[in-house]
Every structure is written in structure tokens, then in C-alpha cells.
Motif scaffolding. Structure first.
Motif, short mmCIF file in Angstrom:
data_model
loop_
_atom_site.label_atom_id
_atom_site.label_comp_id
_atom_site.label_asym_id
_atom_site.label_seq_id
_atom_site.Cartn_x
_atom_site.Cartn_y
_atom_site.Cartn_z
N THR A 178 38.57 31.23 19.45
CA THR A 178 39.55 31.22 18.35
C THR A 178 39.03 31.97 17.14
O THR A 178 39.74 32.77 16.52
CB THR A 178 39.89 29.76 17.97
N SER A 179 37.76 31.75 16.79
CA SER A 179 37.16 32.45 15.64
C SER A 179 37.08 33.94 15.89
O SER A 179 37.30 34.75 14.98
CB SER A 179 35.76 31.89 15.36
N HIS A 236 40.52 35.42 15.41
CA HIS A 236 40.87 35.43 13.98
C HIS A 236 40.16 36.55 13.25
O HIS A 236 40.74 37.18 12.35
CB HIS A 236 40.52 34.08 13.36
N LYS A 269 42.03 39.70 13.95
CA LYS A 269 43.29 39.73 13.22
C LYS A 269 43.06 40.03 11.74
O LYS A 269 43.81 40.79 11.13
CB LYS A 269 44.01 38.39 13.39
N ASP A 270 42.01 39.43 11.16
CA ASP A 270 41.71 39.68 9.76
C ASP A 270 41.32 41.13 9.51
O ASP A 270 41.70 41.74 8.50
CB ASP A 270 40.58 38.76 9.29
N GLU A 301 46.91 33.12 20.31
CA GLU A 301 46.24 33.37 19.02
C GLU A 301 46.65 34.71 18.44
O GLU A 301 46.71 34.88 17.22
CB GLU A 301 44.72 33.31 19.20
#
Length: 709
Positions: free
Chosen positions: A175-176, A179, A182-183, A231
């Protein structure tokens, strides 16, 4: 933290550090060399899980050379980063446990962390040892104890023992990682239009809406593919023919107590896949320190697995820990908008112009398929297990390429746990086995050892018997079991008149039906004492107890398999009962004649020395208390679905992504999860949800067509 008295160990390192004491590097063993028990041509080649020496593939040799070159390259700054110290051996008596890590009193324990802890009980050692890999943070060490500056200045890289890393390796959960991607790309792309409900829509959706992705199967590969796509913002529907773990547990209980087999909710089908009600092993040949495996392990910890799986040499969860973990996983997927449909079976694919545009589904509890529905999707990830035989037939009806694959078939042997403990850790006997058998040309091996476990039924039909081993996290039962299996291939299928892509499936089914007949029905398993199996006789009375709860029946298991399989099993069991030198087939080719006597003597010394690293001895393995159970057939998928090595898409049907164990690309929880994870990233990239380079973070994916369990 793990408790560890390392005063003598690390203080010795402080004195000089080199040469590093290798726990297994005793002096070269003297000649003369004892005669070989068997000539090389008579040795059954039992391949270990990790290839070494000349057994390595060229790609593995190249990777190892590059790693050694990197490890031995000069260190620019010894006083920054991490020093990894490997093969720190501590005897069992000096290891206080696994809940606290203590270094020498003069060193600050905050600067040290355990990366790996394994147990080495090989009989070549004087005593059993725990073997540690420890990371030493230089900055923390110097800030807390400046006097260690001289010690650090003397450190030099040494292959396999000491490694310098310029920066700490940050292990993150999946998940991290998503993310972060995506960031770095400003989040996911905007989607304005509604979802695609028309099965006739094009293969690739418009970038103005979320792509609709169906994931068929909620095993490790399906769950991790769903996680990645959800995600990234895809519209994911997870379709599972079985039930959620709560109801699945009740169905399995009904099977164990009332002999009621739910054909769609059992040990094979349901949330989490077949691995949920199995041993929960997290071992893999992909590489424990690889980025992809670490991402999977950290994700499991994120959803409730104990943190010790990150350091244990042979991590294990157990069914009781997998159930709450899967519940947490499910809840997270639902929070991301994943539509999870339990009790729904995929009966067919919807295909237009050579592309998958949806699936036809029905209620899995209704065998008549009277309530069929057609659901439109942009892509279908096929993450079924190797017991979904109806899916194979359905794919074949659409002319999807299915390639027969070698697998293994055999028996499950069960001993009292106390007996194996005494053989492995106490007994020093070195008796010759009374069974002198001719060798065979068949590969036969053991796998899926379940300490403190039980034998369970993994049949999906009342007319078939198939078994497996499982255990809970405490591994507290009276028994220990393992599979003993023989490799089979297309020529074996042909011998029984099974041909075509699904010949392996028919081969499995044949022996499962034979076992059911030998057991007499009602899920009773045919069994035979190991001593009787070796002597080809049947004992009607005084059978040892079994952990199998649905009943056993004495039978002659020689009548179950063809002679070549029975002979291979008998020979392998006899080899377990005495000393086996696995290294001989590897080094036999090292002798090139003519050569000098000195050269021969040198090679023989090396041969005998290295064989001590691989000898294996279990005197007493052939015991009247040991019981063979039949039959174990579903060791891995009997077919492989060819797919593109870059996109993971089927070679014959666009929009179909076969992954995991059922597709023939995995063989366990971790490897299946890794395959599903990479497929999720590939599909996300195909539909413009992801624009990064996953290999830069997780490493290169396993090439399609090459199975690494």
C-alpha cells in the motif's frame, strides 16, 4: 527484538574481526576417504530447493558473480550506512529466546537489528545452532559509543559474511509503495464517466473513466492483484466461487465432523485459497531479501501477521493466524471500493473479436446454473487455484493455449512428532538400513513438512480422495507429516492413455479415484505402515494412530501406483533411513581422465569435504509407528497457460491475464502473491493508471514460463 547473548561473539569481532569464524568451517577432513555407498549411476537425484555449484542456471551464476563483485568493491565511506553481518552462530544453550536481542554489554543494542534468524540442526555440527544475520547502523553506533570508531575502520567486505550498504534498505508494504507512486505522479488520473456495463465495449477502455477489472479467485495472487489495482483507482470486482473464511471454516468443520463435503467451499475453494487451510508456510525460492518478497511480507504484517515473519529463516503463519489476516485484507479492499462476490462461480468468458469483454457467472451453490448473469469488464485476471478443473475445460473450449506441465504425485508420510525429534536432535545411532533396494532413474523428493500438524482431505468430489498436510501456528499436535512424491511427465500420462492438454488432470483424477475405492468410500483414506510398504505386505491389525479425522483403512499401496512410482518411493524412503551424499552427482563430472594422482587426491578431498555439508540421515525413519497415506496428487498445477512475459496477458486471448498457481506460475503463498502483485502493476500500466517503473523498486519480475516457487 530477539534475545541473544553475543558477548563472546561480537567481542571477538571487536578484537580483530578477521578472519571471521565460520560456524561450519572446520579443518579439511583427512583421507583416506570411505568408499561410496552406491556408484554414482545408482543414485536417485533428489534435488534440493536451492541450486548450488554446477546445478545453477547460467543466469543465476551471472547474478551471483555480479553480487560478489558489488560486495567486494571498495567501500567509499565506512562510517555511513549499514554493515550487515551474516552467519553469526549461537548455540541453542546460549540463545535465550526470540523476544529480545542483546549484544555485548559494551555495545549499544539500539544500533543492531536482526534481519534473519534460522535454525541449523544438521548432524555435521557438534550441536544445533541459531544462525543470525544482523544489521549494524554505523551512525547510531558511533553516536552512542564513539570508541567503536577503530572497530569500524577495520571492517572490510567479505562475500557471504560482511556486506556494506550505503543506505538503509527501507522495507515497505504494498500500500505504501503504491501511494508513493501516486504521489510522485500527482495522484491517479481523473475519471468522469460511469463504469462499463456493456459486454460489447472495446478491449481497452477510454482514459476518461475507471477501467473495470474482474479478478477471478481470492487466493494470494487474486488478493494482491486486487490490492494493487484498487489502490491505483481501478473499478475491481473480486469473484470467488467459495465462501468467506468465517463460513468456509464452518463448512470445513461440517466435513470433519459430519462428512458433508461442500463442493464449492472446502479445503481448496474459498477466501484465501487452498493455502488458508494448509500449513501457512511463507518460504519461497524467489529470494527472501528480494524487493518483491519483502513487499509481500510487509503487507502481510500490515494486515495482522506477526512481525517475526520478517526475520524468521522459515516463516510460518498457520491457519488460525491466516483467518483474521484475511478478514483484515478483505475489509481494506472493501474500503477501497472493491466489490467482493463470494459464492459466485465463473462459468464462461464473454469473448468478442478475440478479446475478453466479460464473464458469465452463476450462484456456486446452484449446480444447475439456472441464474446465469453476464458481467462486462475491460480485462479479466484469472487467479484460480490448481483444483479449478472446470476452468481448464472452459478455457480449452475457447481454444486457449494450455501446455501440459510436469508435477509430482505420491503419498503423505506421518510420524509421531516425538520420534522425529529424537531422531533429529538426540539420536547418534549410525545403523545400516535393513532395506537394500536397487536405485531408480526417477526424481523423488519430500516437501511440505508439517511439524505438529495433521493430514486433511483436499478432495473436491465425493468420488475422489486427495490429501494434504496442515498445521496451526503453535504446531502442537502429536504428529508430523510430509509429502513423498515422484515427478511425473507427459510420457507417464501417455502410458495410461491420457493425451492432450489436460492429460495431467486426468492422471491426477485417476489416482484420486483409485484411492477412494481402496478406502471404501465415505472419505476414508487408504494407509499402510512404512515397514509394510517396504516389505510389500499388509497389516490388518495394530495400525498406528493417524491424525486424519475421517478414518483410515489398511491397504496395500503398491496397488495404487505403477511399479516405477512405487519403486522410486521405496528407494527414497530407504535413503532417508541412512546417510545420503547429495553432492556426488554434482562433483562426479569434475573428474576428467587422464589426470595425475595428486589431482585425483585433491578432488576427492574436496568431494568428501563438501559432501559433509549435504549429508542427511534419519535412522529410524522406517518405523512401525510411521504411516503412509494415499494419495497426494495436487502438488502443483498440471498445466501452464502461456502468457506474455512483459504484459502477463494470455498469448491466445487478449484481455485475459492468467496468474498464480492455477496458471502454472507459482507454488505457494508468497510466490503466488508475487505473481499477482506484478500482474496488478502490469494491468494498471496497460490502462494508464500507473506510469512508473516497478522493477526499480521491487526488482525484475520472474519471467513468464519459468516457474520459481
Amino acid at each position: 527484538m530477539v534475545a541473544l547473548k553475543m558477548s563472546s561473539l561480537l567481542q571477538c569481532r571487536l578484537k580483530l574481526l578477521f578472519p571471521f569464524h565460520h560456524p561450519y568451517s572446520n579443518s579439511i577432513l583427512p583421507c583416506p576417504i570411505p568408499p561410496l555407498l552406491y556408484p554414482r549411476r545408482q543414485t536417485v537425484r533428489i534435488l534440493c530447493a536451492k541450486r548450488t555449484g554446477k546445478q545453477r542456471y547460467p543466469s543465476e551464476k551471472k547474478k551471483l558473480k555480479l553480487k560478489q563483485k558489488e560486495t567486494l568493491s571498495p567501500v567509499t565511506n565506512k562510517f555511513e550506512g549499514i554493515w550487515r553481518l551474516s552467519k553469526l552462530a549461537v548455540s541453542v544453550q546460549n540463545d535465550p529466546g526470540k523476544d529480545f536481542f542483546q549484544v555485548a554489554s559494551m555495545l549499544p543494542e539500539e544500533a543492531f537489528s536482526v534481519v534473519r534468524k534460522s535454525f541449523d540442526a544438521r548432524k555435521i555440527l557438534k550441536e544445533a545452532k541459531f544462525v543470525y544475520t544482523v544489521d549494524m547502523d554505523v551512525s547510531k553506533l558511533l553516536s552512542l559509543e564513539p570508541r567503536t570508531w577503530d572497530f569500524i575502520s577495520r571492517l572490510e567486505p567479505k562475500v557471504g559474511l560482511i556486506e556494506h550498504m550505503p543506505r538503509e534498505r527501507i522495507n515497505r508494504d504494498l500500500t505504501s509503495i503504491v501511494h508513493d507512486f501516486k504521489d510522485s505522479n500527482g495522484g491517479t488520473l481523473s475519471r468522469e464517466q460511469g463504469p462499463n456495463n456493456d459486454p460489447g465495449d472495446s478491449h481497452k477502455c477510454s482514459t476518461a473513466r475507471k477501467p473495470k477489472i474482474a479478478v477471478v479467485g481470492s487466493g494470494p495472487s487474486g488478493l494482491f492483484a486486487s490490492l494493487v489495482l484498487a489502490e491505483f483507482g481501478a473499478d475491481v470486482t473480486l469473484i470467488e466461487r467459495g465462501q468467506a473464511v468465517e463460513r468456509r471454516g464452518r463448512d470445513i468443520g461440517a466435513l470433519a465432523v459430519r462428512r458433508i463435503l461442500e463442493s464449492e467451499s472446502n479445503f481448496c475453494f474459498g477466501e484465501g485459497g487452498a493455502g488458508t487451510w494448509s500449513d501457512g508456510k511463507l518460504v519461497t525460492r524467489i529470494g527472501r531479501n528480494s524487493g518483491c518478497v519483502l513487499a509481500i511480507m510487509n503487507t502481510l504484517v500490515h494486515f495482522g501477521a506477526p512481525k517475526n515473519i520478517l526475520a524468521d529463516g522459515k516463516p510460518h503463519l498457520g491457519t488460525d493466524r491466516l483467518v483474521p489476516l484475511l478478514r483484515n485484507f478483505r475489509q481494506h479492499l472493501q474500503s477501497l471500493g472493491v466489490d467482493i462476490k463470494f459464492g459466485m462461480r465463473v462459468d464462461d468468458l464473454l469473448i468478442q473479436n478475440g478479446c475478453v469483454v466479460g464473464v458469465q457467472v452463476s450462484d456456486s451453490t446452484n449446480k444447475l446454473q439456472l441464474d446465469c448473469k453476464k458481467l462486462g469488464f475491460d480485462a479479466v485476471i484469472l487467479a484460480v487455484g490448481h483444483s479449478a478443473r472446470d476452468i481448464y475445460h472452459m478455457l480449452l473450449s475457447h481454444n486457449v493455449d494450455l501446455a501440459p506441465k510436469d508435477f509430482a504425485v505420491g503419498l503423505r508420510v506421518e510420524h509421531p512428532q516425538e520420534l522425529i525429534n529424537s531422531i533429529q536432535y538426540v539420536s547418534d545411532e549410525d545403523e545400516d538400513s535393513p532395506f537394500k533396494l536397487e536405485s531408480t532413474s526417477r526424481n523423488c523428493y519430500s516437501f511440505c513438512m508439517c511439524p505438529g500438524g495433521q493430514v486433511v482431505l483436499t478432495s473436491t468430489s465425493p468420488s475422489e480422495i486427495c490429501i494434504n498436510g496442515m498445521s496451526f501456528s503453535r504446531r502442537a499436535s502429536r504428529w508430523i507429516n510430509a509429502a513423498l512424491v515422484v515427478t511425473v511427465s507427459a510420457k507417464d500420462f501417455d502410458a495410461l492413455n491420457f493425451h492432450g492438454p489436460l492429460a495431467g488432470v486426468e492422471f491426477q483424477t485417476e489416482f484420486e479415484r483409485r484411492a477412494a475405492i481402496m478406502g471404501g468410500g465415505n472419505f476414508v483414506v487408504p494407509v499402510q505402515k512404512v515397514t509394510d510398504f517396504m516389505e510389500n505386505k499388509v497389516s490388518v491389525t495394530s495400525m498406528p494412530p493417524s491424525s486424519y479425522r475421517l478414518g483410515v483403512k489398511s491397504a496395500n499401496l503398491h496397488d495404487l501406483f505403477p511399479n516405477y512410482m512405487t519403486d522410486a518411493l521405496r528407494y527414497s524412503i530407504s535413503m532417508f533411513d541412512k546417510e545420503v551424499f547429495y553432492i556426488f552427482p554434482i562433483y562426479y563430472s569434475a573428474f576428467q581422465f587422464p589426470c595425475s594422482f595428486d589431482n585425483i587426491q585433491t578432488k576427492l578431498k574436496k568431494l568428501f569435504f563438501f559432501s559433509k555439508f549435504w549429508n542427511f540421515q534419519l535412522p529410524g525413519f522406517i518405523s512401525k509407528e510411521a504411516l503412509l497415506h494415499g494419495v497426494e496428487t495436487r502438488t502443483s498445477s498440471p498445466i501452464q497457460i502461456p502468457c506474455n512475459s512483459d504484459t502477463y496477458e494470455s498469448m491466445t486471448l487478449r484481455g485475459l491475464y492468467p496468474v498464480g498457481e492455477g496458471a502454472g506460475y507459482a507454488g505457494g503463498i508468497v510466490s503466488a502473491a508475487v505473481d499477482g502483485m506484478y500482474t496488478g502493476f502490469s494491468v494498471a500500466k496497460e490502462y494508464d493508471l500507473f506510469h512508473g517503473d516497478i522493477e526499480s523498486v521491487l526488482g525484475k519480475a520472474q519471467s513468464a514460463g519459468l516457474v520459481k516457487y
